[in-house]
Every structure is written in structure tokens, then in C-alpha cells.
Design a protein around this motif. Structure first.
Motif, PDB file in Angstrom:
ATOM      1  N   ASP A  21       5.703 -10.669  -8.176  1.00 38.97           N
ATOM      2  CA  ASP A  21       5.035 -10.881  -6.952  1.00 38.97           C
ATOM      3  C   ASP A  21       4.773  -9.737  -5.986  1.00 38.97           C
ATOM      4  OD1 ASP A  21       5.285 -13.560  -7.356  1.00 38.97           O
ATOM      5  OD2 ASP A  21       7.265 -13.722  -6.525  1.00 38.97           O
ATOM      6  N   VAL A  22       4.720  -8.530  -6.701  1.00 40.28           N
ATOM      7  CA  VAL A  22       4.352  -7.235  -5.880  1.00 40.28           C
ATOM      8  C   VAL A  22       2.958  -6.887  -6.362  1.00 40.28           C
ATOM      9  CG1 VAL A  22       4.717  -5.067  -5.642  1.00 40.28           C
ATOM     10  CG2 VAL A  22       6.567  -6.414  -5.419  1.00 40.28           C
ATOM     11  N   GLU A  23       1.869  -6.540  -5.372  1.00 42.02           N
ATOM     12  CA  GLU A  23       0.732  -6.279  -5.891  1.00 42.02           C
ATOM     13  C   GLU A  23       0.282  -4.890  -4.941  1.00 42.02           C
ATOM     14  OE1 GLU A  23      -4.106  -7.621  -5.600  1.00 42.02           O
ATOM     15  OE2 GLU A  23      -2.495  -8.955  -4.787  1.00 42.02           O
ATOM     16  N   VAL A  24      -0.015  -3.730  -5.767  1.00 46.13           N
ATOM     17  CA  VAL A  24      -0.361  -2.611  -5.057  1.00 46.13           C
ATOM     18  C   VAL A  24      -1.823  -2.720  -4.725  1.00 46.13           C
ATOM     19  CG1 VAL A  24      -0.299   0.116  -5.143  1.00 46.13           C
ATOM     20  CG2 VAL A  24       1.327  -1.488  -6.211  1.00 46.13           C
ATOM     21  N   VAL A  25      -2.017  -2.680  -3.419  1.00 38.90           N
ATOM     22  CA  VAL A  25      -3.479  -3.081  -2.993  1.00 38.90           C
ATOM     23  C   VAL A  25      -4.240  -1.809  -2.729  1.00 38.90           C
ATOM     24  CG1 VAL A  25      -3.214  -5.443  -2.470  1.00 38.90           C
ATOM     25  CG2 VAL A  25      -2.925  -3.485  -0.589  1.00 38.90           C
ATOM     26  N   ALA A  26      -3.534  -0.726  -2.419  1.00 36.60           N
ATOM     27  CA  ALA A  26      -4.265   0.519  -1.977  1.00 36.60           C
ATOM     28  C   ALA A  26      -3.236   1.684  -2.236  1.00 36.60           C
ATOM     29  CB  ALA A  26      -4.615   0.564  -0.502  1.00 36.60           C
ATOM     30  N   THR A  27      -3.865   2.718  -2.461  1.00 40.60           N
ATOM     31  CA  THR A  27      -3.022   4.075  -2.522  1.00 40.60           C
ATOM     32  C   THR A  27      -4.065   5.173  -2.104  1.00 40.60           C
ATOM     33  OG1 THR A  27      -3.659   4.474  -4.828  1.00 40.60           O
ATOM     34  CG2 THR A  27      -1.699   3.272  -4.696  1.00 40.60           C
ATOM     35  N   ALA A  28      -3.575   6.254  -1.362  1.00 38.86           N
ATOM     36  CA  ALA A  28      -4.206   7.225  -0.724  1.00 38.86           C
ATOM     37  C   ALA A  28      -3.173   8.376  -0.436  1.00 38.86           C
ATOM     38  CB  ALA A  28      -4.864   7.023   0.401  1.00 38.86           C
ATOM     39  N   GLY A  29      -3.762   9.497  -0.232  1.00 38.91           N
ATOM     40  CA  GLY A  29      -3.104  10.465   0.669  1.00 38.91           C
ATOM     41  C   GLY A  29      -3.478  10.820   1.916  1.00 38.91           C
ATOM     42  N   TRP A  30      -2.898  11.538   2.788  1.00 40.03           N
ATOM     43  CA  TRP A  30      -2.970  11.739   4.125  1.00 40.03           C
ATOM     44  C   TRP A  30      -4.297  12.430   4.387  1.00 40.03           C
ATOM     45  CZ3 TRP A  30      -0.961   9.625   8.159  1.00 40.03           C
ATOM     46  CH2 TRP A  30       0.598   8.928   8.083  1.00 40.03           C
ATOM     47  N   ASP A  31      -4.925  13.024   3.368  1.00 41.20           N
ATOM     48  CA  ASP A  31      -6.358  13.484   3.492  1.00 41.20           C
ATOM     49  C   ASP A  31      -7.476  12.646   3.555  1.00 41.20           C
ATOM     50  OD1 ASP A  31      -5.883  13.023   0.799  1.00 41.20           O
ATOM     51  OD2 ASP A  31      -6.858  14.853   0.342  1.00 41.20           O
ATOM     52  N   ALA A  32      -7.061  11.270   2.905  1.00 42.58           N
ATOM     53  CA  ALA A  32      -8.083  10.375   3.073  1.00 42.58           C
ATOM     54  C   ALA A  32      -7.286   8.947   3.259  1.00 42.58           C
ATOM     55  CB  ALA A  32      -8.993  10.304   1.769  1.00 42.58           C
TER      56      ALA A  32
ATOM     57  N   ALA B 191       0.789  -1.169  -0.123  1.00 43.73           N
ATOM     58  CA  ALA B 191      -0.033   0.062  -0.033  1.00 43.73           C
ATOM     59  C   ALA B 191       0.942   1.296  -0.097  1.00 43.73           C
ATOM     60  CB  ALA B 191      -0.981   0.159   1.071  1.00 43.73           C
ATOM     61  N   ILE B 192       0.337   2.233  -0.579  1.00 38.20           N
ATOM     62  CA  ILE B 192       1.284   3.516  -0.939  1.00 38.20           C
ATOM     63  C   ILE B 192       0.344   4.596  -0.347  1.00 38.20           C
ATOM     64  CG2 ILE B 192       2.249   4.882  -2.509  1.00 38.20           C
ATOM     65  CD1 ILE B 192       2.625   2.514  -4.154  1.00 38.20           C
ATOM     66  N   LEU B 193       1.055   5.493   0.758  1.00 38.14           N
ATOM     67  CA  LEU B 193       0.425   6.583   1.363  1.00 38.14           C
ATOM     68  C   LEU B 193       1.368   7.920   1.030  1.00 38.14           C
ATOM     69  CD1 LEU B 193      -1.864   7.670   3.237  1.00 38.14           C
ATOM     70  CD2 LEU B 193      -0.368   7.446   4.942  1.00 38.14           C
ATOM     71  N   SER B 194       0.774   8.532  -0.199  1.00 34.25           N
ATOM     72  CA  SER B 194       1.743   9.589  -0.745  1.00 34.25           C
ATOM     73  C   SER B 194       0.413  10.452  -1.513  1.00 34.25           C
ATOM     74  CB  SER B 194       2.607   9.144  -1.742  1.00 34.25           C
ATOM     75  OG  SER B 194       3.385  10.120  -2.732  1.00 34.25           O
ATOM     76  N   ALA B 195       1.017  11.899  -1.571  1.00 33.00           N
ATOM     77  CA  ALA B 195       0.244  12.812  -2.561  1.00 33.00           C
ATOM     78  C   ALA B 195       0.339  12.478  -4.077  1.00 33.00           C
ATOM     79  CB  ALA B 195       0.945  14.247  -2.118  1.00 33.00           C
ATOM     80  N   THR B 196       1.502  11.546  -4.369  1.00 33.94           N
ATOM     81  CA  THR B 196       1.844  11.245  -5.541  1.00 33.94           C
ATOM     82  C   THR B 196       2.124   9.817  -5.711  1.00 33.94           C
ATOM     83  OG1 THR B 196       4.074  12.031  -5.372  1.00 33.94           O
ATOM     84  CG2 THR B 196       2.679  13.593  -6.246  1.00 33.94           C
ATOM     85  N   PRO B 197       1.016   8.954  -5.519  1.00 34.02           N
ATOM     86  CA  PRO B 197       1.411   7.522  -5.435  1.00 34.02           C
ATOM     87  C   PRO B 197       1.805   7.118  -6.648  1.00 34.02           C
ATOM     88  CG  PRO B 197      -0.851   7.931  -5.208  1.00 34.02           C
ATOM     89  CD  PRO B 197      -0.431   9.426  -5.069  1.00 34.02           C
ATOM     90  N   GLU B 198       1.275   7.549  -7.767  1.00 36.32           N
ATOM     91  CA  GLU B 198       1.617   7.085  -9.196  1.00 36.32           C
ATOM     92  C   GLU B 198       3.210   6.993  -9.324  1.00 36.32           C
ATOM     93  OE1 GLU B 198       1.107  11.350  -9.421  1.00 36.32           O
ATOM     94  OE2 GLU B 198      -0.024   9.821  -8.529  1.00 36.32           O
ATOM     95  N   VAL B 199       3.951   7.892  -8.550  1.00 33.34           N
ATOM     96  CA  VAL B 199       5.552   7.795  -8.677  1.00 33.34           C
ATOM     97  C   VAL B 199       5.776   6.449  -8.205  1.00 33.34           C
ATOM     98  CG1 VAL B 199       7.744   8.769  -7.814  1.00 33.34           C
ATOM     99  CG2 VAL B 199       5.924  10.347  -8.447  1.00 33.34           C
ATOM    100  N   TYR B 200       5.668   5.912  -7.131  1.00 30.54           N
ATOM    101  CA  TYR B 200       6.108   4.857  -6.490  1.00 30.54           C
ATOM    102  C   TYR B 200       5.247   3.359  -6.967  1.00 30.54           C
ATOM    103  CZ  TYR B 200       7.560   8.241  -3.033  1.00 30.54           C
ATOM    104  OH  TYR B 200       7.935   9.156  -2.196  1.00 30.54           O
TER     105      TYR B 200
END
Length: 257
Positions: free
Chosen positions: A22-33, A4-13
């Protein structure tokens, strides 16, 4: 591996993780949500976080508690191989007893420099100091370089419990590389770590150094403890930043307990 990625620009990561086996991105969000990432962390996902430019300590603490040892904060300069050499040399006594840390960072990120630049310098100091808590924080800032109410330049000074002092120069610059430079001063010598050295090629100058994002991702996915800040280190840094804002507003040093 679920990530999971917590970032204002999660697309970078997410882009850096794409194609990794064997890597699955299951969630992305910013600190506001950030609730989807928090739930993913509670379900066992490994979480890569950026520092919040504005968030409550309770929110950060909730993420740290949920992520545990699966949580890594994105501080790319900590993952440089050159920094590993510098860090080991200091630990081995190469500069004698460390007394002072001097650092600078120009950033093009939106927001005030205390929140967008200072954490990445503090992380380098925290790594070398072995997580030593700060005792007192003093900051001065101005909005001249920003013009949007947030600080465009600042000086931050941190005194640690052992008496060691770190002082950082922070500036906003639309053309900035976002890579810190830090000098560690001991009683016998000093050593400088520059995460973005400039290389000259004829009349052209370019930014050299390591691919820090790739190194960060490699360490993040490793089963070993990486050199980047974990949740407890992030909390130490966050509390220093909050004290810096208070100091800049009051004009007085702020003691941390």
C-alpha cells in the motif's frame, strides 16, 4: 499511502520502499527542482526529505508548511533502538543534568562538511534537548581535506539558551561510514551513542550496529510520531548551519534570536 521523496539520491529510499504494501511513490526530486514534491505534499502525500546542501530558507519553509506533520527529515541515527535507550536514560536522569554534547562524523558525501555532516549530529542533540533553540553558533573550517573550495573539515560549537553546549568535529573522508558518534555528558556521568560501532572478527574488522535505513522507513510509514526530525526541527538545524557558515567566514560567533 502516497509518498514523495526529496533527495539528491531518491533511488536509495525508493528501493527501500519497494515492495512495501500500500505504498506508492508519487514524486521524487532534488532541492534544485523540488516543485513536484511540494505539489505532492500539498496534495496530502507523506514526504521524506534529505537536508538541502544548498537551499534558501524560504524553500525549506515552503516544504515544511506544505508537509506539516506528514514531513520527516532523513536522519537515520535518530531511529536507532540504541539511541532510544540512550535518550530515555538521559531523560530519566541517568547522567544527572546534561551539560555538554560532544560528537564527531566523517562523511564521504559531496560538498562541504558543515552542510553534509553537521545536520545529523545536530539532530541527535536536538532530540535529547527537546527542541531547545540555539543561542550562539561558532565554527572554524578549512578546505585542506577537500580541495574543491568547500570545507573538508570543521569544528562547530553551539551554545543553547539553557547554557548547554554542543561541540562537533566534522571531516570529509572518501572511506567514511557516515554514521555519527555522540557523547552526552552530565554532572554525574556520561553516555556514548555510536551509530556505527566496529565489530572485530579475528583479524577482520567490520561495521556493526543496526539497519538504520530500515528503521527510518518503518518509523516514516508509521502512524505514530517518529523519533526523527520533523519540519520545525529541520528549520532549527538549518538556521544553525547558516549561522555556522557566517561564523566560519567572519571568524566571530553568531547570535541567533
Amino acid at each position: 499511502m502516497k509518498v514523495a521523496i526529496l533527495s539528491a539520491t531518491p533511488e536509495v529510499y525508493a528501493e527501500a520502499l519497494r515492495g512495501r504494501p500500500d505504498v506508492e511513490v508519487v514524486a521524487t526530486a532534488g532541492w534544485d527542482a523540488f516543485e513536484p514534491v511540494l505539489r505532492a505534499a500539498e496534495a496530502g502525500a507523506r514526504v521524506l526529505c534529505e537536508y538541502p546542501s544548498a537551499a534558501k530558507e524560504t524553500d525549506l519553509k515552503a516544504m515544511v508548511d506544505a508537509g506539516g506533520d506528514r514531513l520527516t527529515f532523513a536522519s537515520p541515527a535518530c531511529h536507532g533502538e540504541a539511541f532510544a535507550v540512550v535518550r530515555k536514560g538521559i531523560a530519566d536522569g541517568g547522567i544527572g543534568d546534561l551539560t555538554t554534547v560532544l560528537g564527531s562524523l566523517d562523511t564521504s558525501a559531496d560538498g562541504g562538511v558543515l552542510g553534509t555532516a553537521a545536520p545529523y549530529l545536530l539532530d541527535l542533540a536536538d532530540a535529547v534537548l527537546g527542541g531547545e533553540p540555539a543561542q550562539q553558533v561558532y565554527a572554524q573550517s578549512n578546505t585542506v581535506l577537500n580541495g574543491h573550495g568547500a570545507e573538508g573539515a570543521a569544528v562547530l560549537t553551539v551554545r543553547y539558551r539553557s547554557g548547554k553546549v554542543a561541540s562537533f568535529d566534522l571531516r570529509r573522508d572518501p572511506a567514511a561510514t557516515g554514521r555519527p558518534a555522540v557523547t552526552f555528558i552530565g554532572d554525574r556521568a556520561s553516555v556514548r551513542y555510536d551509530a556505527g560501532p566496529k565489530l572485530l572478527d579475528g583479524v577482520d574488522a567490520g561495521l556493526g550496529g543496526e539497519d538504520l535505513l530500515s528503521l527510518l522507513i518503518n518509523d516514516f510509514l508509521s502512524e505514530d510520531d517518529g523519533p526523527g526530525p520533523d519540519g520545525e526541527a529541520a528549520l532549527r538545524t538549518f538556521r544553525i548551519i547558516q549561522a555556522a557558515y557566517e561564523s566560519a567566514q567572519t571568524g566571530q560567533p553568531v547570535d541567533l534570536t
